[in-house]
Design an enzyme around this catalytic site. Structure first.
Site: not given
Ligand code: GLA
Length: 748
Positions: A536, A616
Site C-alpha cells: 500500500d 540454464e
C-alpha cells in the site's frame, strides 16, 4: 492558482491540469460537495443540485418551512453524525451524555503554498511549489468539535489528496467511534467498481462489477492493509475501458485495518467513504486533543483506466516514496529463501553468492533464519535480533565481507514486529505481545504480534535494528510481517483506551519506520508481509519496493501483477525467477517465461544456482543482460495493460518511453490453442508518424523449431507507430507450455 475562493458563490474550487473539484458553503454553513470531474473553468456547479422535497429525507431545521434542502440528499464533503443524513457517515461521535451527534458548520478557510503533512503518519510530499493546501475549518457548535478538512492540490500531477483533523475544543471528553478520511459523493449516474481482493499467495485480483442499490463494503480488520482487500478502489463509468471513459480512484495512504464503503442510495446517487476500519475502534478525545485521519489520494480522468493507473504510478514515485531509490536502478538480487529455506550456513550462502556473481547479479539477500534461536524452522527466535554465529559458522560481518569481496551487495531479512514465545524477548516481556486477558491467543505461524502501541516496544526495536545496521555493512533490508493481528489487547494501556490499540499500533510502526529509514538512508528497504499482505501507499513512503507475493509461479503472477499495476508502479513490485517445478503450484514453465514475468517488476532470482544446467546458466546470463538493457524503460516508462489475463488465454503489457523513442512488449500465453487465429495486439504510447524497428526479440520456446514449426523471429522487422497502434501487431505463433515473448521497439 490551483485553489480559488469565490465570495459571490461561496465556492471553493480546486483545479488540477485536467480536473476540477468544487465545494460550496451552504446557506447555514454546511460544506456541500458540488463537483469532481473533468476540468471546468469559471463556473459554479450548484445548479446540479436543485432543492427537491424527497419524502422521509429530513430538512435542515432552518429550512423546515421551505423544504427540499436536506442533509440526506445534498452531496457532502464530510457528514455529520445522527443529524439527518441517513447515508454512509464519515463520523460517529458520542458525548459524555451518551448522545451521538455532530453537525459541522463552516467557520473559515485558508489557502497555503505547499502541502500539509499528517502528524505521525506518512503522507504525500511536495517539492518546490508543486502543491497548494486548502484547509477548511468547520465546527460542531454543541460539542465544540473542530473539523479541519485538508486538501492537497497537485496541479501538474492531476491529483488531489485529502485528510481530516478533529480537535476537541469543547469542555467534555468525546468518543470517536468512527472517523473516516473522506466522503466523496459521485456525479449522478451508474458506476462500475474495480477492486483488488485476494488471499495469501493470490493478492490483488481485479474484479469489476456494477454498483447496485445498497452498500458494498471492502474492509479488513487484520491490522494490515492485507492480502484480502487492497485499500484502493476505482469507480469507472460502465463504458470506460483502459483507453477511454470517466474513472475516479481513491487510494488510502494507510497500512492498517481500513474500510471503503460505496453506497448507491434510494435515488441512485453513489457515495464513497474511506478510512480507518471502525471495528474494534473507539478513540477517546479529551478536551484539547486532536485526532488525525490517514490521507487518501484521489484522481479522476476521462481518458480511461490505463491513464488513471499511470497517474498513480507517477504520483507514488514522485510524491510518496521518500527513499533515494525511488528513481534509481535497483540491484538484481538473489534471495536464498526458496533455495535453502532454513537449511544454510555461511559456506552455502557464499556458494550461492559466488554463482550469482558469475551470472551477473548484483546482490545476495540472506532471508529468514540467521538470528537468535531461529535454527531449523519458524518456531523460535523472532524478537531476538542478534546474529546466530553458531548457525552461520562465523560472524555476520565475515559473511558480508565475503559477499562484498565477490562484488555483490549484501541484504538481510528481518521481521521486527513479531515475537515467538520461544525467544529471550518473550521470556523477558510476555506483556509486550497482544493477548487477551485469560485467553490463549490465536497463533499465526506460531508467533505473536508485538504491541507497537507501547513506546518502550518501539524503542526496543529502534535500538535493536539500529545496532544491527550500525554494526554490519548491510545494503538492503527485507522487512517482513508474517501474521495478522488478533487478540487485540494492550497490557500497557488503560481499559477505556483499548479501542485505540490497532491504530496506535500503526502509529508505533510508522514511528519505527521513520526512525530507521531516516537513520539509514543508503539502505534499500523492501517491504513484505507474507508476500503482498501490506502492499500500500503507506508502506511505500518507507519501502520503494515490496515483495508482491509469496507465489512465484509465473502464471499466477500474471494476474497478481496485473491487479497490482492498477494502483502501484512497476518498480515497486518485487518479482523473482524461481525454480521449477514451482514451489507453490508445482507447475513447470520455461525459464524465459519466468524471466519475462519477473522483469515486469524489480527482477531478481530465488533459486539454487548450483542446481542449474549450463544451458540454464547461459540463459540467466542473457536474461540479466536483457533486463539491465531495458530496466530504465521498465521502471520509468509509461505502463499499458494490453489485456486482462484473468479472462484470456494470455497476458500482455507494454512500456513506452514518454517521448515515444522506444517501447517494450511483454506477452505470456499460459493456454496455447490449436488452429487459432493469430493474436493481434494494438500497442500504445508510440509516435504515430515514426518508424520502429524490433531490435530485441526474446521467445521462451525454442527459437528455430517447435515440433517442426518455425517461430518467426521478428528481429529487424520495421513498422510505423500508427500501424502498431491502430492496425496492431500480429504475434508469431507460439507452441509449448506457457511460451512468452519480449519485444523491444526502437524509433529509427
Ligand atoms: C515470508 C516471506 C518470504 C520469506 C519467508 C521467510 O513468507 O514472504 O519471502 O521471507 O517469510 O520466513
Amino acid at each position: 492558482m490551483s485553489i480559488i475562493y469565490s465570495e459571490k458563490d461561496r465556492t471553493l474550487t480546486l483545479h488540477t491540469a485536467n480536473t476540477t473539484y468544487q465545494m460550496q458553503i451552504g446557506g447555514i454553513g454546511h460544506l456541500k460537495h458540488l463537483y469532481y470531474g473533468r476540468r471546468v473553468d469559471s463556473a459554479c456547479m450548484d445548479g446540479l443540485y436543485p432543492p427537491v422535497n424527497y419524502g422521509f429525507s429530513p430538512d435542515y431545521y432552518d429550512f423546515r418551512l421551505e423544504r427540499g434542502i436536506s442533509p440526506d440528499v445534498l452531496p457532502q464533503e464530510y457528514t455529520g453524525c445522527n443529524t439527518g443524513d441517513f447515508r454512509l457517515a464519515t463520523i460517529e461521535v458520542k458525548a459524555e451524555s451518551g448522545a451521538y451527534g455532530a453537525d459541522f458548520l463552516y467557520e473559515s478557510h485558508e489557502i497555503r503554498e505547499g502541502k500539509y503533512a499528517v502528524a505521525g503518519m506518512p503522507s504525500a510530499f511536495a517539492r518546490g511549489d508543486e502543491a497548494q493546501t486548502l484547509s477548511v475549518i468547520l465546527r460542531d457548535p454543541v460539542t465544540g468539535l473542530k473539523l479541519e478538512l485538508l486538501y492537497g492540490v497537485y496541479e501538474r500531477q492531476d491529483v488531489i489528496t485529502r485528510a481530516a483533523r478533529l480537535t476537541n475544543e469543547g469542555g467534555e471528553r468525546l468518543t470517536l467511534q468512527r472517523v473516516m478520511t473522506l466522503c466523496l459523493d459521485m456525479p449522478a449516474g451508474h458506476w462500475d467498481l474495480l477492486h483488488f481482493h485476494g488471499r495469501h499467495e493470490m493478492e490483488r485480483q481485479m474484479e469489476r462489477m456494477p454498483l447496485t442499490s445498497g452498500i458494498r463494503t471492502l474492509s479488513t480488520r487484520r491490522g494490515a492493509s492485507s492480502h484480502v482487500h487492497n485499500p484502493f478502489v476505482i469507480l469507472a463509468a460502465p463504458e470506460a475501458t483502459e483507453t477511454s471513459g470517466d474513472c475516479f480512484a481513491v487510494m488510502q495512504v494507510y497500512s492498517g485495518s481500513h474500510r471503503t464503503d460505496m453506497e448507491v442510495d434510494s435515488r441512485g446517487m453513489t457515495r464513497v467513504t474511506a478510512g480507518i476500519n471502525d471495528e474494534l475502534f473507539a478513540w477517546q478525545l479529551a478536551p484539547g486533543e486532536t485526532f488525525h485521519t490517514p490521507e487518501a489520494i484521489l484522481a479522476f480522468t476521462h481518458e480511461g483506466i490505463g491513464s488513471l493507473s499511470r497517474r498513480y504510478h507517477r504520483f507514488i514515485l514522485g510524491n510518496i516514496i521518500r527513499s533515494q531509490y525511488a528513481f534509481m536502478q535497483r540491484p538484481v538480487l538473489i534471495n536464498n529463501w526458496e533455495a535453502t529455506y532454513f537449511d544454510f550456513n555461511s559456506e552455502k550462502i557464499v556458494g550461492i553468492a559466488r554463482q550469482a556473481a558469475a551470472l551477473g547479479m548484483d546482490m545476495m539477500v540472506l532471508d529468514d533464519g540467521w538470528f537468535g534461536g531461529r535454527v531449523k524452522d519458524d518456531n523460535a527466535g523472532l524478537g531476538d535480533w542478534v546474529v546466530n554465529e553458531q548457525k552461520l559458522g562465523g560472524t555476520l560481518n565475515d559473511l558480508i565481507d565475503r559477499v562484498h569481496a565477490l562484488g555483490l551487495r549484501f541484504g538481510l531479512w528481518i521481521e521486527p514486529e513479531m515475537v515467538n514465545e520461544d525467544s529471550d524477548l518473550y521470556r523477558a516481556h510476555p506483556d509486550w505481545a497482544y493477548t487477551l486477558p485469560g485467553r490463549k491467543p490465536a497463533m499465526g505461524r506460531n508467533q505473536l504480534v508485538l504491541d507497537l502501541s507501547r513506546a518502550e516496544v518501539v524503542d526496543y526495536l529502534t535500538e535493536s535494528l539500529t545496532r544491527l545496521l550500525r554494526e554490519h555493512p548491510i545494503d538492503y533490508i527485507k522487512w517482513d510481517m508474517n501474521r495478522n493481528i488478533s487478540d487485540v489487547y494492550s497490557h500497557g494501556c488503560a481499559p477505556e483506551r483499548q479501542g485505540e490499540i490497532l491504530h496506535r499500533y500503526m502509529l508505533g510502526l510508522y514511528t519505527l519506520l521513520e526512525r530507521i529509514t531516516t537513520a539509514f538512508p543508503d539502505v534499500l528497504f523492501e517491504g513484505c508481509a507474507g508476500g503482498g499482505g501490506r502492499f500500500d501507499a503507506g508502506m511505500m513512503a518507507y519501502f520503494p519496493q515490496i515483495w508482491c507475493s509469496d507465489d512465484t509461479d509465473a502464471v499466477e503472477r500474471l494476474t497478481i501483477q496485473h491487479g497490482t499495476s492498477f494502483g502501484y508502479p512497476i518498480s515497486t513490485v518485487g518479482a523473482h525467477v524461481s525454480a521449477c517445478p514451482n514451489h507453490q503450484t508445482g507447475r513447470t514453465v520455461p525459464l524465459w517465461t519466468r524471466a519475462i514475468v519477473a522483469m515486469n517488476g524489480t527482477f531478481g532470482y530465488e533459486l539454487d544456482p548450483s542446481k542449474l544446467t549450463d544451458a540454464e546458466r547461459d540463459e540467466i546470463r542473457e536474461q540479466i543482460a536483457c533486463f539491465k538493457r531495458h530496466r530504465d524503460l521498465i521502471a520509468g516508462g509509461d505502463y499499458y495493460r494490453l489485456n486482462d489475463p484473468q479472462h484470456n488465454d494470455f497476458g500482455a503489457w507494454q512500456y513506452a518511453a514518454s517521448d515515444g523513442s522506444e517501447a517494450l512488449l511483454g506477452f505470456v500465453q499460459p493456454r496455447v490453442r490449436t488452429n487459432a487465429a493469430p493474436i493481434c495486439l494494438r500497442l500504445c504510447g508510440l509516435d504515430g508518424q515514426a518508424t520502429y524497428r524490433v531490435d530485441d526479440f526474446r521467445v521462451s520456446c525454442h527459437k528455430d523449431t517447435v515440433w517442426n514449426r518455425r517461430v518467426n523471429d521478428m528481429t529487424g522487422a520495421t513498422f510505423t507507430g500508427a500501424q502498431l497502434m491502430y492496425a496492431g501487431l500480429a504475434l508469431p505463433r507460439l507452441l509449448g507450455d506457457c511460451p512468452a515473448l519480449l519485444l523491444h521497439f526502437v524509433r529509427v
